[in-house]
Design a protein around this motif. Structure first.
Motif, PDB file in Angstrom:
ATOM      1  N   SER A  60       0.848  -1.188   0.000  1.00  0.00           N
ATOM      2  CA  SER A  60       0.000   0.000   0.000  1.00  0.00           C
ATOM      3  C   SER A  60       0.882   1.236   0.000  1.00  0.00           C
ATOM      4  O   SER A  60       2.063   1.165   0.360  1.00  0.00           O
ATOM      5  N   PHE A  62       1.104   5.117   1.626  1.00  0.00           N
ATOM      6  CA  PHE A  62       0.569   5.990   2.673  1.00  0.00           C
ATOM      7  C   PHE A  62       1.104   7.396   2.469  1.00  0.00           C
ATOM      8  O   PHE A  62       2.264   7.573   2.073  1.00  0.00           O
ATOM      9  N   GLU A  63       0.290   8.394   2.767  1.00  0.00           N
ATOM     10  CA  GLU A  63       0.724   9.792   2.843  1.00  0.00           C
ATOM     11  C   GLU A  63       0.456  10.236   4.274  1.00  0.00           C
ATOM     12  O   GLU A  63      -0.692  10.232   4.718  1.00  0.00           O
ATOM     13  N   ALA A  64       1.504  10.606   4.993  1.00  0.00           N
ATOM     14  CA  ALA A  64       1.365  10.932   6.412  1.00  0.00           C
ATOM     15  C   ALA A  64       1.747  12.377   6.680  1.00  0.00           C
ATOM     16  O   ALA A  64       2.731  12.885   6.128  1.00  0.00           O
ATOM     17  N   GLN A  84       4.503  -5.572   9.724  1.00  0.00           N
ATOM     18  CA  GLN A  84       4.173  -4.350   8.989  1.00  0.00           C
ATOM     19  C   GLN A  84       5.460  -3.581   8.711  1.00  0.00           C
ATOM     20  O   GLN A  84       6.164  -3.199   9.638  1.00  0.00           O
ATOM     21  N   PHE A  86       7.473  -0.300   6.901  1.00  0.00           N
ATOM     22  CA  PHE A  86       7.323   1.093   6.473  1.00  0.00           C
ATOM     23  C   PHE A  86       8.598   1.505   5.748  1.00  0.00           C
ATOM     24  O   PHE A  86       9.680   1.506   6.342  1.00  0.00           O
ATOM     25  N   ARG A 139       5.723  10.281   2.235  1.00  0.00           N
ATOM     26  CA  ARG A 139       5.051   9.188   1.538  1.00  0.00           C
ATOM     27  C   ARG A 139       5.802   7.903   1.840  1.00  0.00           C
ATOM     28  O   ARG A 139       7.037   7.901   1.895  1.00  0.00           O
ATOM     29  N   VAL A 142       4.063   0.661   2.277  1.00  0.00           N
ATOM     30  CA  VAL A 142       3.798  -0.171   3.447  1.00  0.00           C
ATOM     31  C   VAL A 142       3.486  -1.580   2.963  1.00  0.00           C
ATOM     32  O   VAL A 142       2.634  -1.782   2.095  1.00  0.00           O
TER      33      VAL A 142
END
Length: 168
Positions: A60, A62-64, A84, A86, A139, A142
């Motif tokens: 996936s 992700f934008e955090a 998980q 990152f 960005r 994940v």
């Protein structure tokens, strides 16, 4: 009237030895395991222990939003069905919060700050904070479990923790 106490922790630089109880630090240290692509590419092979009870690995994006220190930790979570990972796309450092488990509850919080070129893979069932890029948005790729069933447990602290750099 109850008083909320804040516990303080100081972050450490992320390194494989200090993080090993919680997961893998993914980085290309040392010499490549293999040279591929006509000698033009070093492959640092199998750098994380992906672990899924059920389901399958998924990728996936992700934008955090950016976070900053001091940073308040009022909740941690864990994923009992899968690890998980990152992987920062933009090279933004992450504040990584992890905790030991005691009888199903998080204890002994620790904080790490990733360095350029570092990614993490959290072991299955590890208590951890939310994705927290430091000082600017980030960005991330994940890699985690995709499948049916519950794979999220949250723990909210009655007394939050604060991560800050302290003068020593």
């Amino acid at each position: 009237m109850s008083t909320v106490r804040t516990k303080t922790i100081t972050p450490s630089p992320l390194n494989a030895e200090a993080f090993s109880a919680y997961g893998d630090v993914i980085e290309n240290t040392g010499s490549p395991d293999k040279i591929i692509n006509q000698g033009k590419c070093g492959r640092f092979h199998d750098r994380a222990n992906l672990d899924f009870g059920t389901g399958q690995a998924g990728i996936s994006l992700f934008e955090a939003e950016a976070r900053s220190l001091p940073y308040v930790v009022d909740m941690v979570e864990r994923h009992p069905e899968g690890s998980q990972a990152f992987i920062p796309i933009d090279g933004v450092p992450m504040l990584v919060i992890v905790a030991d488990d005691r009888d199903g509850k998080p204890v002994n919080l620790k904080a790490f700050i990733s360095q350029p070129g570092q990614s993490i893979n959290l072991h299955r069932g590890t208590w951890h904070g939310v994705l927290a890029p430091l000082d600017k948005a980030g960005r991330f790729v994940v890699v985690d479990r995709i499948g049916d069933g519950t794979n999220l447990e949250e723990h909210w602290f009655s007394d939050p923790w604060t991560v800050e750099v302290t003068d020593t």
